[in-house]
Motif scaffolding. Structure first.
Motif, mmCIF file in Angstrom:
data_model
loop_
_atom_site.group_PDB
_atom_site.id
_atom_site.type_symbol
_atom_site.label_atom_id
_atom_site.label_comp_id
_atom_site.label_asym_id
_atom_site.label_seq_id
_atom_site.Cartn_x
_atom_site.Cartn_y
_atom_site.Cartn_z
ATOM 1 N N PHE A 83 0.843 -1.195 0.000
ATOM 2 C CA PHE A 83 0.000 0.000 0.000
ATOM 3 C C PHE A 83 0.870 1.234 0.000
ATOM 4 C CE2 PHE A 83 -0.080 -0.986 4.696
ATOM 5 C CZ PHE A 83 0.454 0.200 5.188
ATOM 6 N N ASN A 84 0.257 2.358 -0.372
ATOM 7 C CA ASN A 84 0.995 3.598 -0.610
ATOM 8 C C ASN A 84 0.209 4.727 0.044
ATOM 9 O OD1 ASN A 84 2.225 5.916 -1.827
ATOM 10 N ND2 ASN A 84 2.705 4.734 -3.668
ATOM 11 N N LEU A 85 0.892 5.642 0.708
ATOM 12 C CA LEU A 85 0.191 6.789 1.276
ATOM 13 C C LEU A 85 1.023 8.048 1.104
ATOM 14 C CD1 LEU A 85 0.167 6.453 5.215
ATOM 15 C CD2 LEU A 85 1.817 5.356 3.699
ATOM 16 N N GLN A 86 0.436 9.031 0.466
ATOM 17 C CA GLN A 86 1.043 10.353 0.301
ATOM 18 C C GLN A 86 -0.072 11.351 -0.008
ATOM 19 O OE1 GLN A 86 3.615 10.704 -3.279
ATOM 20 N NE2 GLN A 86 3.446 8.477 -3.488
ATOM 21 N N GLN A 87 -1.048 11.387 0.880
ATOM 22 C CA GLN A 87 -2.190 12.305 0.798
ATOM 23 C C GLN A 87 -3.010 12.100 -0.472
ATOM 24 O OE1 GLN A 87 0.795 15.422 1.247
ATOM 25 N NE2 GLN A 87 1.427 13.498 2.192
ATOM 26 N N PHE A 88 -3.350 10.850 -0.730
ATOM 27 C CA PHE A 88 -4.196 10.552 -1.879
ATOM 28 C C PHE A 88 -5.658 10.769 -1.510
ATOM 29 C CE2 PHE A 88 -0.546 7.648 -2.591
ATOM 30 C CZ PHE A 88 -0.141 8.112 -3.829
ATOM 31 N N SER A 89 -6.290 11.730 -2.163
ATOM 32 C CA SER A 89 -7.730 11.916 -1.974
ATOM 33 C C SER A 89 -8.470 10.775 -2.660
ATOM 34 C CB SER A 89 -8.182 13.248 -2.567
ATOM 35 O OG SER A 89 -7.547 14.313 -1.906
ATOM 36 N N ILE A 90 -9.478 10.272 -1.998
ATOM 37 C CA ILE A 90 -10.284 9.188 -2.555
ATOM 38 C C ILE A 90 -11.298 9.797 -3.531
ATOM 39 C CG2 ILE A 90 -11.896 7.321 -2.035
ATOM 40 C CD1 ILE A 90 -10.647 7.199 0.780
ATOM 41 N N THR A 91 -11.189 9.451 -4.781
ATOM 42 C CA THR A 91 -12.118 9.976 -5.791
ATOM 43 C C THR A 91 -12.648 8.818 -6.637
ATOM 44 O OG1 THR A 91 -10.476 10.293 -7.556
ATOM 45 C CG2 THR A 91 -10.714 12.077 -5.944
ATOM 46 N N ASP A 92 -13.813 9.025 -7.225
ATOM 47 C CA ASP A 92 -14.395 7.991 -8.088
ATOM 48 C C ASP A 92 -13.524 7.728 -9.303
ATOM 49 O OD1 ASP A 92 -16.528 7.676 -6.373
ATOM 50 O OD2 ASP A 92 -17.843 9.051 -7.475
ATOM 51 N N GLN A 93 -12.915 8.775 -9.834
ATOM 52 C CA GLN A 93 -12.050 8.591 -10.999
ATOM 53 C C GLN A 93 -10.868 7.695 -10.665
ATOM 54 O OE1 GLN A 93 -12.397 9.293 -14.079
ATOM 55 N NE2 GLN A 93 -14.208 10.603 -14.020
ATOM 56 N N ARG A 94 -10.241 7.942 -9.546
ATOM 57 C CA ARG A 94 -9.083 7.130 -9.166
ATOM 58 C C ARG A 94 -9.469 5.702 -8.838
ATOM 59 N NH1 ARG A 94 -6.205 11.761 -5.445
ATOM 60 N NH2 ARG A 94 -5.316 12.960 -7.171
ATOM 61 N N LYS A 95 -10.671 5.531 -8.349
ATOM 62 C CA LYS A 95 -11.117 4.175 -8.018
ATOM 63 C C LYS A 95 -11.200 3.284 -9.249
ATOM 64 C CE LYS A 95 -13.863 5.178 -3.865
ATOM 65 N NZ LYS A 95 -15.254 5.246 -3.329
ATOM 66 N N LYS A 96 -11.231 3.885 -10.426
ATOM 67 C CA LYS A 96 -11.241 3.081 -11.641
ATOM 68 C C LYS A 96 -9.878 2.435 -11.903
ATOM 69 C CE LYS A 96 -14.721 6.054 -13.803
ATOM 70 N NZ LYS A 96 -14.988 7.031 -14.886
ATOM 71 N N ALA A 97 -8.852 3.007 -11.299
ATOM 72 C CA ALA A 97 -7.494 2.529 -11.567
ATOM 73 C C ALA A 97 -6.856 1.804 -10.393
ATOM 74 C CB ALA A 97 -6.600 3.711 -11.964
ATOM 75 N N VAL A 98 -7.256 2.167 -9.180
ATOM 76 C CA VAL A 98 -6.629 1.576 -7.989
ATOM 77 C C VAL A 98 -7.696 1.327 -6.929
ATOM 78 C CG1 VAL A 98 -4.384 2.677 -8.352
ATOM 79 C CG2 VAL A 98 -6.144 3.871 -7.009
ATOM 80 N N ASP A 99 -7.313 0.558 -5.916
ATOM 81 C CA ASP A 99 -8.156 0.382 -4.733
ATOM 82 C C ASP A 99 -7.769 1.430 -3.691
ATOM 83 O OD1 ASP A 99 -9.339 -1.814 -5.882
ATOM 84 O OD2 ASP A 99 -8.432 -3.287 -4.511
#
Length: 282
Positions: free
Chosen positions: A113-129
């Motif tokens: 897993f990776n963390l660097q202030q990633f906002s959870i968005t619907d667009q990003r959910k298409k590419a990653v969990d």
């Protein structure tokens, strides 16, 4: 763009188009990392290890001195807390670095897993969990040091001052709710910063990560006066995992447990309030 404390926020706009364009490739891309081992009941990418990623460099107060392995800084501490919930000791955690855009693009990942202030968005959910949120942004007030508004400790103390805010933001909504009056509205965060520089306004209201960036990179003599406790409408930050990762559910369960037992709140207070002297307005 060069990496700055704000860079994890800015690329979310830059990467949006790329993620949208790449979404169609998600189904063809490897939908998860090439997990090869099972450690503590989890399929991880390296035998006996939990591989955690962050940016290069990683900035305070998220990671202190660009040393995530120290456990110092909010996201470093969160990573180790999640690892512990998953059954991994500190010695079993190994760190790697990734670009922000790279981490949220489709395809296999070299991290668990990776963390660097990633906002959870619907667009990003298409590419990653994403895991469930480990942090929701608060709104903060920035002013020049030594000015009267810089000594405000409550929303009531802010009422006499002219506060600028970017249009259409959560900052505007919170300012109206908490302080009232008629904030000076600007087209963008940068416009509000320029207005503060030219003394058209006494302070600006932005989300806390933006406040860290502004006070460290844009306004050298400025300070974060305080933050509001209200998180309604704030961005949710989540841990990023490969799409359809076999460990997403367990990582989310770990984050949920840390939220429920108060660990996340305690880490947030320690690293995003007390250690950086950003009090919460009364």
């Amino acid at each position: 763009m060069s990496r700055t404390p704000r860079s994890p926020r800015a690329p979310r706009r830059i990467v949006l188009g790329a993620v949208v364009a790449a979404a169609a490739l998600v189904a063809l891309s490897a939908c998860s990392s090439a997990t090869t081992t099972t450690t503590h009941g989890l399929e991880t990418i390296t035998a006996g290890k939990l591989t955690v990623a962050t940016g290069q460099p990683a900035y305070s107060p998220w990671v202190i001195d660009n040393k995530p392995q120290s456990g110092q800084g909010f996201e470093s501490a969160v990573a180790y807390a999640v690892a512990k919930k998953l059954g991994f000791s500190k010695d079993e955690v190994t760190w790697t670095r990734t670009g922000f855009d790279q981490a949220v693009a489709p395809g296999p990942k070299d991290f668990d897993f990776n963390l660097q202030q990633f906002s959870i968005t619907d667009q990003r959910k298409k590419a990653v969990d994403f895991s469930s949120p480990y942090y929701t942004t608060t709104q903060a007030v920035v002013a020049y040091k030594g000015t009267p508004v810089a000594s405000a400790t409550s929303a009531a103390d802010l009422k006499p001052y002219k506060i600028g805010v970017p249009a259409g933001t959560t900052s505007y909504d919170v300012l109206i709710k908490e302080v009232g009056g008629s904030p000076a509205v600007f087209n963008s965060e940068d416009d509000a910063v320029q207005a503060l520089k030219s003394k058209q306004i006494d302070a600006i209201a932005v989300d806390l990560p933006a406040a860290f960036y502004i006070t460290s990179a844009q306004l050298k003599n400025a300070t974060i006066v305080g933050q509001f406790s209200d998180t309604d409408g704030g961005d949710d930050y989540g841990l990023v995992l490969a799409k359809n990762s076999p460990i997403t559910k367990k990582v989310t369960a770990a984050v949920d447990a840390l939220r429920e037992d108060g660990t996340l709140a305690a880490l947030e207070k320690k690293w995003l309030s007390d250690s950086v002297n950003v009090p919460t307005f009364k």
